[in-house]
Design a protein around this motif. Structure first.
Motif, PDB file in Angstrom:
ATOM      1  N   LEU A 178       0.379  -1.279  -0.478  1.00  0.00           N
ATOM      2  CA  LEU A 178      -0.034  -0.167  -0.469  1.00  0.00           C
ATOM      3  C   LEU A 178       1.185   1.236  -0.267  1.00  0.00           C
ATOM      4  O   LEU A 178       0.158   2.656  -0.686  1.00  0.00           O
ATOM      5  CB  LEU A 178      -0.783  -0.425   0.992  1.00  0.00           C
ATOM      6  N   ALA A 179       2.478   1.174   0.444  1.00  0.00           N
ATOM      7  CA  ALA A 179       3.238   2.291   0.034  1.00  0.00           C
ATOM      8  C   ALA A 179       3.130   2.614  -0.871  1.00  0.00           C
ATOM      9  O   ALA A 179       3.546   4.408  -1.688  1.00  0.00           O
ATOM     10  CB  ALA A 179       4.738   2.354   0.982  1.00  0.00           C
ATOM     11  N   HIS A 180       3.244   2.098  -2.643  1.00  0.00           N
ATOM     12  CA  HIS A 180       3.348   2.465  -3.206  1.00  0.00           C
ATOM     13  C   HIS A 180       2.204   2.855  -4.279  1.00  0.00           C
ATOM     14  O   HIS A 180       1.381   2.714  -3.752  1.00  0.00           O
ATOM     15  CB  HIS A 180       3.515   1.072  -4.148  1.00  0.00           C
ATOM     16  N   PRO A 181       2.315   4.093  -4.966  1.00  0.00           N
ATOM     17  CA  PRO A 181       1.788   5.086  -5.594  1.00  0.00           C
ATOM     18  C   PRO A 181       0.719   4.242  -6.230  1.00  0.00           C
ATOM     19  O   PRO A 181      -0.552   4.669  -6.271  1.00  0.00           O
ATOM     20  CB  PRO A 181       2.481   6.070  -6.117  1.00  0.00           C
ATOM     21  N   ARG A 182       1.082   3.088  -7.105  1.00  0.00           N
ATOM     22  CA  ARG A 182       0.186   2.849  -7.536  1.00  0.00           C
ATOM     23  C   ARG A 182      -1.584   1.305  -7.287  1.00  0.00           C
ATOM     24  O   ARG A 182      -2.089   1.149  -7.692  1.00  0.00           O
ATOM     25  CB  ARG A 182       0.868   2.032  -9.455  1.00  0.00           C
ATOM     26  N   VAL A 183      -0.885   1.700  -6.115  1.00  0.00           N
ATOM     27  CA  VAL A 183      -1.427   0.371  -5.847  1.00  0.00           C
ATOM     28  C   VAL A 183      -2.876   1.105  -5.242  1.00  0.00           C
ATOM     29  O   VAL A 183      -2.501   1.989  -3.893  1.00  0.00           O
ATOM     30  CB  VAL A 183      -1.004  -0.365  -4.791  1.00  0.00           C
ATOM     31  N   ALA A 184      -3.958   0.702  -5.243  1.00  0.00           N
ATOM     32  CA  ALA A 184      -5.404   1.621  -4.694  1.00  0.00           C
ATOM     33  C   ALA A 184      -5.815   1.146  -3.374  1.00  0.00           C
ATOM     34  O   ALA A 184      -6.703   1.721  -2.641  1.00  0.00           O
ATOM     35  CB  ALA A 184      -6.247   1.933  -5.751  1.00  0.00           C
ATOM     36  N   GLY A 185      -5.615  -0.155  -2.904  1.00  0.00           N
ATOM     37  CA  GLY A 185      -6.044  -1.025  -1.807  1.00  0.00           C
ATOM     38  C   GLY A 185      -5.621  -1.961  -2.174  1.00  0.00           C
ATOM     39  O   GLY A 185      -5.024  -2.870  -2.665  1.00  0.00           O
ATOM     40  N   ALA A 186      -6.065  -2.889  -0.991  1.00  0.00           N
ATOM     41  CA  ALA A 186      -6.063  -4.071  -0.616  1.00  0.00           C
ATOM     42  C   ALA A 186      -6.971  -5.445  -0.053  1.00  0.00           C
ATOM     43  O   ALA A 186      -7.797  -4.984   0.851  1.00  0.00           O
ATOM     44  CB  ALA A 186      -4.661  -4.789   0.427  1.00  0.00           C
ATOM     45  N   MET A 187      -7.473  -6.515  -0.309  1.00  0.00           N
ATOM     46  CA  MET A 187      -8.556  -6.787  -0.169  1.00  0.00           C
ATOM     47  C   MET A 187      -7.679  -8.668   0.138  1.00  0.00           C
ATOM     48  O   MET A 187      -7.101  -8.500   0.018  1.00  0.00           O
ATOM     49  CB  MET A 187      -9.381  -7.835  -1.889  1.00  0.00           C
ATOM     50  N   VAL A 188      -7.787  -8.940   1.434  1.00  0.00           N
ATOM     51  CA  VAL A 188      -7.790  -9.951   2.395  1.00  0.00           C
ATOM     52  C   VAL A 188      -8.365 -10.474   2.467  1.00  0.00           C
ATOM     53  O   VAL A 188      -9.341 -10.493   3.049  1.00  0.00           O
ATOM     54  CB  VAL A 188      -7.241  -9.115   3.992  1.00  0.00           C
ATOM     55  N   ALA A 189      -7.712 -12.009   2.459  1.00  0.00           N
ATOM     56  CA  ALA A 189      -8.960 -13.752   2.389  1.00  0.00           C
ATOM     57  C   ALA A 189      -8.793 -14.045   3.816  1.00  0.00           C
ATOM     58  O   ALA A 189      -7.500 -14.436   3.645  1.00  0.00           O
ATOM     59  CB  ALA A 189      -9.124 -14.061   1.015  1.00  0.00           C
ATOM     60  N   LEU A 190      -9.285 -14.027   4.925  1.00  0.00           N
ATOM     61  CA  LEU A 190      -9.158 -14.227   5.613  1.00  0.00           C
ATOM     62  C   LEU A 190      -9.651 -15.887   6.297  1.00  0.00           C
ATOM     63  O   LEU A 190     -10.922 -16.229   5.468  1.00  0.00           O
ATOM     64  CB  LEU A 190      -9.434 -13.855   7.009  1.00  0.00           C
ATOM     65  N   SER A 191      -9.478 -16.624   7.310  1.00  0.00           N
ATOM     66  CA  SER A 191     -10.074 -18.085   7.319  1.00  0.00           C
ATOM     67  C   SER A 191     -12.027 -17.537   8.770  1.00  0.00           C
ATOM     68  O   SER A 191     -11.958 -16.119   8.937  1.00  0.00           O
ATOM     69  CB  SER A 191      -9.192 -19.021   8.726  1.00  0.00           C
ATOM     70  N   PRO A 192     -12.574 -18.006   8.175  1.00  0.00           N
ATOM     71  CA  PRO A 192     -13.883 -17.829   9.062  1.00  0.00           C
ATOM     72  C   PRO A 192     -13.312 -17.911  10.673  1.00  0.00           C
ATOM     73  O   PRO A 192     -13.026 -18.358  11.704  1.00  0.00           O
ATOM     74  CB  PRO A 192     -14.943 -19.069   9.188  1.00  0.00           C
TER      75      PRO A 192
END
Length: 229
Positions: free
Chosen positions: A43-57
């Motif tokens: 996320l520090a990179h200027p081209r990256v707009a956001g993140a989606m994290v897949a978590l365990s239930p």
């Protein structure tokens, strides 16, 4: 106009190879969990707009971040295999992330990603219809084992170690992972799924200290690198 890039982090695994009760993405290195280092680097990179994290239930260790570096951190429920989690995250991305948008898939336990590697990966992936991955050529001599003994020495010419991030367009990667799942094929990285569809992703040589934490020795090395580089 540059297209938006989103990061996907599969983090539903339990890290059974590492051992211990704590999933390895939550192990501490240099004062932070490994997954925080991974997210911060992306996320520090200027081209990256956001993140989606897949978590365990029922993941009770997730710190509850909703943004880092002023960018959204979203979450979804992952699956039993890495590919299941990546596919769930791709499907959960916001609607404005179109099929042609570039997505970076990065290991939650790979904390030492550097910005210059990410720069070169993005450039290569955007120039290729088949995407790109970070990696490094094999430099050690390879031995094939049988019953605890050397059975043969294998040629290493043309062989690479695959790292992450791996960069592909959302629509193409989603289709590739869906096809693998429907065929009952368990792929261990995103490039493998793309290869099944006939793609030939570009290889971008990255820093070899972009290591994935799999053992206690890896964790000690990652902490040293984070504290000293």
């Amino acid at each position: 106009m540059r297209r938006m890039i989103w990061a996907v982090i599969p983090a539903a695994g339990r890290g059974q190879r590492f051992g211990g009760p704590t999933p390895k993405q939550y192990l501490q290195a240099a004062g932070k969990p490994l997954i925080e280092h991974a997210l911060q680097a992306l996320l520090a990179h200027p081209r990256v707009a956001g993140a989606m994290v897949a978590l365990s239930p029922g993941d009770s260790l997730w710190p509850g971040w909703s943004e880092l570096h002023g960018k959204p951190v979203l979450r979804c429920i992952g699956g039993g295999e890495r590919a299941d989690s990546v596919l769930a995250a791709l499907r959960a991305l916001p609607d404005e992330v179109g099929a042609a948008a570039m997505v970076l898939v990065h290991d939650a336990a790979r904390p030492n990603l550097r910005g210059d590697d990410l720069d070169r990966l993005i450039v290569a992936a955007e120039a290729s219809a088949d995407g790109a991955i970070l990696g490094a050529p094999l430099r050690d001599t390879l031995k094939r084992a049988a019953d605890g003994r050397i059975a043969a020495t294998e040629p290493r010419d043309g062989l690479w170690r695959a790292f992450t991030p791996q960069a592909f367009r959302r629509g193409a990667l989603t289709a590739a992972l869906e096809a693998a799942a429907q065929a009952g094929v368990i792929v261990t990285d995103e490039a493998s799924a793309m290869e099944r569809m006939g793609a030939r992703p570009r290889l971008v040589e990255g820093r070899e200290d972009n290591l994935k934490v799999t053992t206690p020795a890896d964790l000690a090395l990652a902490e040293y690198l984070l504290n000293n580089i």
